[in-house]
Motif scaffolding. Sequence first.
Motif, short mmCIF file in Angstrom:
data_model
loop_
_atom_site.label_atom_id
_atom_site.label_comp_id
_atom_site.label_asym_id
_atom_site.label_seq_id
_atom_site.Cartn_x
_atom_site.Cartn_y
_atom_site.Cartn_z
N GLN A 257 0.84 -1.19 0.00
CA GLN A 257 0.00 0.00 0.00
C GLN A 257 0.88 1.25 0.00
O GLN A 257 2.10 1.18 -0.13
CB GLN A 257 -0.91 -0.02 1.23
N ASP A 258 0.23 2.40 0.16
CA ASP A 258 0.94 3.68 0.18
C ASP A 258 1.91 3.72 1.37
O ASP A 258 1.51 3.53 2.52
CB ASP A 258 -0.07 4.82 0.29
N LEU A 259 3.19 3.96 1.08
CA LEU A 259 4.23 3.95 2.11
C LEU A 259 4.52 5.37 2.58
O LEU A 259 4.52 6.31 1.79
CB LEU A 259 5.52 3.31 1.56
N PRO A 260 4.79 5.55 3.88
CA PRO A 260 5.09 6.90 4.39
C PRO A 260 6.55 7.28 4.11
O PRO A 260 7.41 6.43 3.90
CB PRO A 260 4.84 6.76 5.90
N ILE A 261 6.80 8.57 4.14
CA ILE A 261 8.16 9.11 3.97
C ILE A 261 8.54 9.75 5.29
O ILE A 261 7.82 10.59 5.82
CB ILE A 261 8.22 10.14 2.82
N ARG A 262 9.69 9.34 5.83
CA ARG A 262 10.15 9.84 7.12
C ARG A 262 11.55 10.44 6.99
O ARG A 262 12.25 10.23 6.00
CB ARG A 262 10.17 8.70 8.16
N GLU A 263 11.94 11.16 8.04
CA GLU A 263 13.27 11.77 8.10
C GLU A 263 13.85 11.47 9.47
O GLU A 263 13.21 11.73 10.49
CB GLU A 263 13.18 13.28 7.87
#
Length: 627
Positions: free
Chosen positions: A166-172
């Motif tokens: 599914q839609d994957l998150p973007i993190r820092e």
Amino acid sequence: MAQRLTGADGVSKKTSRVRVAVRLRPYMSRQDEKGEGPCVRGLDSQNLEIINWRNATETVKYHFDVFHGEQTTQQEVFLSSVKPILPHILNGQNASVFAYGPTGAGKTHTMLGTAEQPGVIPRAVREVFNLVSAKDEDEGWDYSIGMSYLEIYNEKVLDLLSPNSQDLPIRENKDKNILIPGLTYTVFSSFSDFDKHFIPATLNRTTASTKLNQRSSRSHAILLIKVVRTQRALPHRQQTGKLYLVDLAGSEDNRRTGNQGIRLKESGAINLSLFTLSKVVDALNSGTAARIPYRDSKLTRLLQDSLGGSAHSVMITNIAPEYRYYFDTFSALNFAAKSKLIVNKPFTRETVAVPVVPVKRSREEHEAGGSGAEPHKKKQKDEKKSEQDGSSPSAHYHSLSEPSVMERLIALEKLMMSCQDKDRQSVLKDVAQSRKEIQELKEKQREFERKAMLLSQLAKEKSSSKDEAAFKNTLAPLQRKQPNVTKPNKQQAVVQPLQVSQLQPLQHLAVVRKQSVCVTKKEKKLSEIVEPPGGKENMKESSWESQLDTSVLDESKQKILHILNTGCLKELKGLQQIGDKKAKLILGWREIHGHFTKLEDLTNVESMTQKRFSSFMKANILSAMGK
């Protein structure tokens, strides 16, 4: 611990400008409808010109790092634009290559190519393997190569190596590195192994047909190649380099592509992300922008390292020569011209393993040899058990001392049997000393046990004495209630007060006075609670009304009643405590109900309470008398 090393080993400079290459696609088989020829022409290996749309007799010239004409091969594009930045990856730095341009300009062909003419991606991966294999093994580094592959479709990050994701998150993270939790990462050891994963994943990318392109990319594809090299010797340094290979979807004019429905939604998401990309470039070039809008789009979020970040970046701008692509080509060249002014700051990402500091062991564990960790664990277990039990100090002391002493004795005996004759005497002394310690510990243990027994006996005696006292107290009232004993006690109780007969009147008087005080206080409280109607206000009214003459009081009341019945708004406002709002309310009540028969009817008007009525009467009567 992660370290940032700028220009490590002298391989890179402190800053690196984004290199921009422009590639002109050949004419397609179908010519323009008007047959006007190309609108773009290359001048040399770095310059080109495009016809000025305002004046067809003039041209606009552009200068870039590299210009690839229509006859340029895939090999030449790779050697001149991409290959120079690949060695930085093996030194723990990042590199980025992305293709930009309008739809149908040849971006996917430049990045992927065909089996006969492979593009940038397969050539770059093969070159990375060649660079790793060319490294001398005597340098003392081990290399590991892995990949992740994703697409951004309708602002959703999808894993191409795992199609069902599914839609994957973007993190820092804390080191300002962009991460995608849940993204598949595959390690491969050869180029053929890479092909086995990459080719099926490429087929998972979303494509569709439009009027301008038979196989148009409907998403942005990003391939991440990660190279990790680890030092074999201490301090085991680890450097991580990343290569981003990006195939952007082309900007589209829906009037020419004929997009409808899903295609229209896809082109809207593509154009929005590319517009955000141009805003990022403008903000970086201005130098005065307070905020770079990386977070406005997932594409710019992932390209944050490539534009204004820490990567060696190369942008390959693909353009088309036909006149129907004129405005798309013109805007792409302007974007490329702005992008070449962006400056990145590459650095080496290095992690150093924390050295393991040897812990100094106790003498018992040292003599026990390799089994030093086991006694320590057993001690901890025994301590926990003793804390939970808490039964007696002897048991607690026994759990702490005896197992470690026994293990120590066994270890010393083993050591004595295995040591040489020279050391046997010293070992015997240690054994004798340890046995003395054991005897002392046993004596202390016995003392603790005796003390514990005494304490427990004292506690039992105290508890038993408390129980007996409680039992006696409960039985005592029962003995006093016997009929034979209580009767004479009652007679004595009646006679004893008669002996002090002189003090009784004083006590009686004191009691009477106290009761009178209490009664007066209660009467005051009752008077405060039970007030006459109107409360204290009525009392005040009666006090000030009683001081006035009855004739004067009646006359002033009649005047007030007359004004209330016949007065206009101005006359009503002339009364004390009557403002504009109350005057209007009085007029409205008078129109509905007629004249006031008595002054008390004024309380029927809205917001005129009994308290306000009394203050109104007092103010108006006193003011009338003052006049």
